[in-house]
Scaffold this motif. Sequence first.
Motif, PDB file in Angstrom:
ATOM      1  N   SER A 155       0.855  -1.175   0.000  1.00  0.00           N
ATOM      2  CA  SER A 155       0.000   0.000   0.000  1.00  0.00           C
ATOM      3  C   SER A 155       0.898   1.234   0.000  1.00  0.00           C
ATOM      4  O   SER A 155       2.083   1.158   0.337  1.00  0.00           O
ATOM      5  CB  SER A 155      -0.885   0.006   1.260  1.00  0.00           C
ATOM      6  OG  SER A 155      -1.507   1.258   1.447  1.00  0.00           O
ATOM      7  N   LYS A 156       0.319   2.368  -0.370  1.00  0.00           N
ATOM      8  CA  LYS A 156       1.045   3.639  -0.261  1.00  0.00           C
ATOM      9  C   LYS A 156       1.022   4.184   1.163  1.00  0.00           C
ATOM     10  O   LYS A 156       1.636   5.220   1.442  1.00  0.00           O
ATOM     11  CB  LYS A 156       0.427   4.671  -1.198  1.00  0.00           C
ATOM     12  CG  LYS A 156       0.567   4.348  -2.673  1.00  0.00           C
ATOM     13  CD  LYS A 156      -0.096   5.435  -3.513  1.00  0.00           C
ATOM     14  CE  LYS A 156      -0.026   5.120  -4.988  1.00  0.00           C
ATOM     15  NZ  LYS A 156      -0.722   6.154  -5.801  1.00  0.00           N
ATOM     16  N   ASP A 157       0.333   3.499   2.047  1.00  0.00           N
ATOM     17  CA  ASP A 157       0.147   3.979   3.414  1.00  0.00           C
ATOM     18  C   ASP A 157       1.501   4.189   4.098  1.00  0.00           C
ATOM     19  O   ASP A 157       2.312   3.255   4.174  1.00  0.00           O
ATOM     20  CB  ASP A 157      -0.671   2.952   4.203  1.00  0.00           C
ATOM     21  CG  ASP A 157      -1.323   3.534   5.445  1.00  0.00           C
ATOM     22  OD1 ASP A 157      -0.670   4.355   6.109  1.00  0.00           O
ATOM     23  OD2 ASP A 157      -2.470   3.156   5.744  1.00  0.00           O
ATOM     24  N   TRP A 187      -2.850  -5.733  -3.703  1.00  0.00           N
ATOM     25  CA  TRP A 187      -2.693  -4.309  -3.418  1.00  0.00           C
ATOM     26  C   TRP A 187      -3.884  -3.856  -2.592  1.00  0.00           C
ATOM     27  O   TRP A 187      -5.027  -4.099  -2.971  1.00  0.00           O
ATOM     28  CB  TRP A 187      -2.631  -3.539  -4.742  1.00  0.00           C
ATOM     29  CG  TRP A 187      -2.475  -2.048  -4.627  1.00  0.00           C
ATOM     30  CD1 TRP A 187      -3.388  -1.085  -4.930  1.00  0.00           C
ATOM     31  CD2 TRP A 187      -1.314  -1.350  -4.171  1.00  0.00           C
ATOM     32  NE1 TRP A 187      -2.867   0.165  -4.700  1.00  0.00           N
ATOM     33  CE2 TRP A 187      -1.585   0.035  -4.227  1.00  0.00           C
ATOM     34  CE3 TRP A 187      -0.055  -1.767  -3.707  1.00  0.00           C
ATOM     35  CZ2 TRP A 187      -0.663   1.003  -3.842  1.00  0.00           C
ATOM     36  CZ3 TRP A 187       0.869  -0.802  -3.337  1.00  0.00           C
ATOM     37  CH2 TRP A 187       0.556   0.562  -3.406  1.00  0.00           C
ATOM     38  N   GLY A 189      -4.412  -0.616  -1.725  1.00  0.00           N
ATOM     39  CA  GLY A 189      -4.814   0.735  -2.102  1.00  0.00           C
ATOM     40  C   GLY A 189      -3.915   1.792  -1.509  1.00  0.00           C
ATOM     41  O   GLY A 189      -2.803   1.521  -1.047  1.00  0.00           O
ATOM     42  N   ASP A 190      -4.383   3.020  -1.523  1.00  0.00           N
ATOM     43  CA  ASP A 190      -3.587   4.124  -0.978  1.00  0.00           C
ATOM     44  C   ASP A 190      -3.362   3.958   0.519  1.00  0.00           C
ATOM     45  O   ASP A 190      -2.427   4.549   1.077  1.00  0.00           O
ATOM     46  CB  ASP A 190      -4.279   5.460  -1.256  1.00  0.00           C
ATOM     47  CG  ASP A 190      -4.225   5.850  -2.725  1.00  0.00           C
ATOM     48  OD1 ASP A 190      -3.484   5.184  -3.484  1.00  0.00           O
ATOM     49  OD2 ASP A 190      -4.928   6.799  -3.117  1.00  0.00           O
ATOM     50  N   HIS A 191      -4.217   3.197   1.177  1.00  0.00           N
ATOM     51  CA  HIS A 191      -4.072   2.931   2.601  1.00  0.00           C
ATOM     52  C   HIS A 191      -4.228   1.443   2.859  1.00  0.00           C
ATOM     53  O   HIS A 191      -4.754   0.705   2.023  1.00  0.00           O
ATOM     54  CB  HIS A 191      -5.120   3.717   3.392  1.00  0.00           C
ATOM     55  CG  HIS A 191      -4.994   5.206   3.234  1.00  0.00           C
ATOM     56  ND1 HIS A 191      -4.102   5.961   3.948  1.00  0.00           N
ATOM     57  CD2 HIS A 191      -5.645   6.069   2.418  1.00  0.00           C
ATOM     58  CE1 HIS A 191      -4.195   7.236   3.586  1.00  0.00           C
ATOM     59  NE2 HIS A 191      -5.133   7.324   2.654  1.00  0.00           N
ATOM     60  N   SER A 194      -8.438   1.097   3.011  1.00  0.00           N
ATOM     61  CA  SER A 194      -8.758   2.177   2.081  1.00  0.00           C
ATOM     62  C   SER A 194     -10.251   2.484   2.088  1.00  0.00           C
ATOM     63  O   SER A 194     -11.091   1.578   2.164  1.00  0.00           O
ATOM     64  CB  SER A 194      -8.331   1.799   0.657  1.00  0.00           C
ATOM     65  OG  SER A 194      -6.922   1.717   0.561  1.00  0.00           O
ATOM     66  N   TYR A 197     -11.343   3.406  -4.101  1.00  0.00           N
ATOM     67  CA  TYR A 197     -10.350   3.210  -5.156  1.00  0.00           C
ATOM     68  C   TYR A 197     -10.759   4.019  -6.377  1.00  0.00           C
ATOM     69  O   TYR A 197     -11.950   4.182  -6.658  1.00  0.00           O
ATOM     70  CB  TYR A 197     -10.255   1.725  -5.531  1.00  0.00           C
ATOM     71  CG  TYR A 197      -9.895   0.821  -4.375  1.00  0.00           C
ATOM     72  CD1 TYR A 197      -8.567   0.619  -4.014  1.00  0.00           C
ATOM     73  CD2 TYR A 197     -10.889   0.186  -3.637  1.00  0.00           C
ATOM     74  CE1 TYR A 197      -8.242  -0.202  -2.946  1.00  0.00           C
ATOM     75  CE2 TYR A 197     -10.571  -0.634  -2.560  1.00  0.00           C
ATOM     76  CZ  TYR A 197      -9.246  -0.825  -2.224  1.00  0.00           C
ATOM     77  OH  TYR A 197      -8.927  -1.632  -1.159  1.00  0.00           O
ATOM     78  N   SER A 201      -5.149   5.993  -9.566  1.00  0.00           N
ATOM     79  CA  SER A 201      -4.241   5.333  -8.635  1.00  0.00           C
ATOM     80  C   SER A 201      -3.985   3.882  -9.037  1.00  0.00           C
ATOM     81  O   SER A 201      -2.856   3.392  -8.963  1.00  0.00           O
ATOM     82  CB  SER A 201      -4.819   5.389  -7.221  1.00  0.00           C
ATOM     83  OG  SER A 201      -3.950   4.782  -6.295  1.00  0.00           O
ATOM     84  N   GLU A 204      -1.668   3.688 -12.002  1.00  0.00           N
ATOM     85  CA  GLU A 204      -0.277   3.894 -11.582  1.00  0.00           C
ATOM     86  C   GLU A 204       0.343   2.575 -11.130  1.00  0.00           C
ATOM     87  O   GLU A 204       1.486   2.255 -11.481  1.00  0.00           O
ATOM     88  CB  GLU A 204      -0.221   4.917 -10.451  1.00  0.00           C
ATOM     89  CG  GLU A 204       1.191   5.157  -9.923  1.00  0.00           C
ATOM     90  CD  GLU A 204       1.218   6.047  -8.700  1.00  0.00           C
ATOM     91  OE1 GLU A 204       2.330   6.242  -8.139  1.00  0.00           O
ATOM     92  OE2 GLU A 204       0.143   6.535  -8.278  1.00  0.00           O
ATOM     93  N   MET A 205      -0.412   1.793 -10.341  1.00  0.00           N
ATOM     94  CA  MET A 205       0.124   0.520  -9.873  1.00  0.00           C
ATOM     95  C   MET A 205       0.188  -0.513 -10.998  1.00  0.00           C
ATOM     96  O   MET A 205       1.094  -1.357 -11.016  1.00  0.00           O
ATOM     97  CB  MET A 205      -0.718  -0.014  -8.709  1.00  0.00           C
ATOM     98  CG  MET A 205      -0.717   0.906  -7.489  1.00  0.00           C
ATOM     99  SD  MET A 205       0.918   1.618  -7.074  1.00  0.00           S
ATOM    100  CE  MET A 205       1.872   0.118  -6.765  1.00  0.00           C
TER     101      MET A 205
END
Length: 348
Positions: A155-157, A187, A189-191, A194, A197, A201, A204-205
């Motif tokens: 995750s991007k978290d 994945w 997600g951003d967190h 999350s 979605y 984003s 990008e992944m």
Amino acid sequence: MAFRYGVIEGLYDQQNQWSWEARDAYVSFCTQKGFDFYIYAPKDDPYLREQWDQPWPESTFEAIKALGLKLQQSNVRFGMGLTPFNVRELNRENRQQLKEKIASINQLNPQILCILFDDFSNEVDCLARVQTEIAEFIAAESSAEQFIVVGTYYSKDPLLQRVYGAMPENYWSDLGQSLDSRFDIFWTGDHVISLGYDQTSLQEMTDHFRRKPFLWDNYPVNDTDWLKNRLRLYTFTGRPWQLSDWCSGHAVNPMIQPWLSMIPLATLSDLYQQKGQFDGHASFKSAARNLCGIELAAAIEENLICFTEEGTLNFSDFTRNRLKKTFSKFQSEAEQPFVREILSWLKQ
């Protein structure tokens, strides 16, 4: 492979383990709701994680085997999640241990094998390359038909980098480049948990991974300390049906409460089947009625804010007693699994 959605049992709570009765209930639930798979990957099963190199007790092994057989007989694909805990390189000893473990898992006949590098530190150079080598070694020993990898940084978290240290430069791209295309990549997600979605984003992944991400969706998860006081019963939101175009699959991780989790999980099936016609609130009401019966469903809806927003930590004695009295009156056999979970939750 076509987009598929299903359940991943990823509970991380030693004090609130699912029963085999609950898992058996998910066989019929997944069948009825059109879920493609059920992945057995509870983080409270030490023989899939910290003690992965040890055999399961015979009773547990037979219970997993029976669950997998029931799922497959119901045309629900059976999966398992293995965490090669603290394997930081492939040496002679752990190669043999992994071979023995995979041989044991092969006897359980999972169609999906998840290789999970999450939630433990991997302080090694060339992290993506080493994890790829381990994943490919495991896959070569496995009889499964699908493999899904979770990286350390899933995750991007920023939480993950606070816990495990700075992510190696280009980790996601390196993992995508080194992993063979037969592997999917989970994945969240951003967190880690999350709220939703979006296409940008996820694209990008996709570019990083060189394949569409496979969502590990931590909704309606509530096994973290800050969520245990809530029941996340409401419909899936922030998840457009177009995820079926943007992702390779969607695995949802339920709550501590298996029966109550069925209410929001049922709405995911509606989301993908109804697409642009999906009405989230109508789906929630329908799921609650179908699972719990009309009267219990009405009581749950009437108190939904208490469950999802207020939570037990904020209840006055009056509210707690009112809820206990309200739900204790539901005594039918069909209502009891849901009511027991509500009443147990109220005791927190």
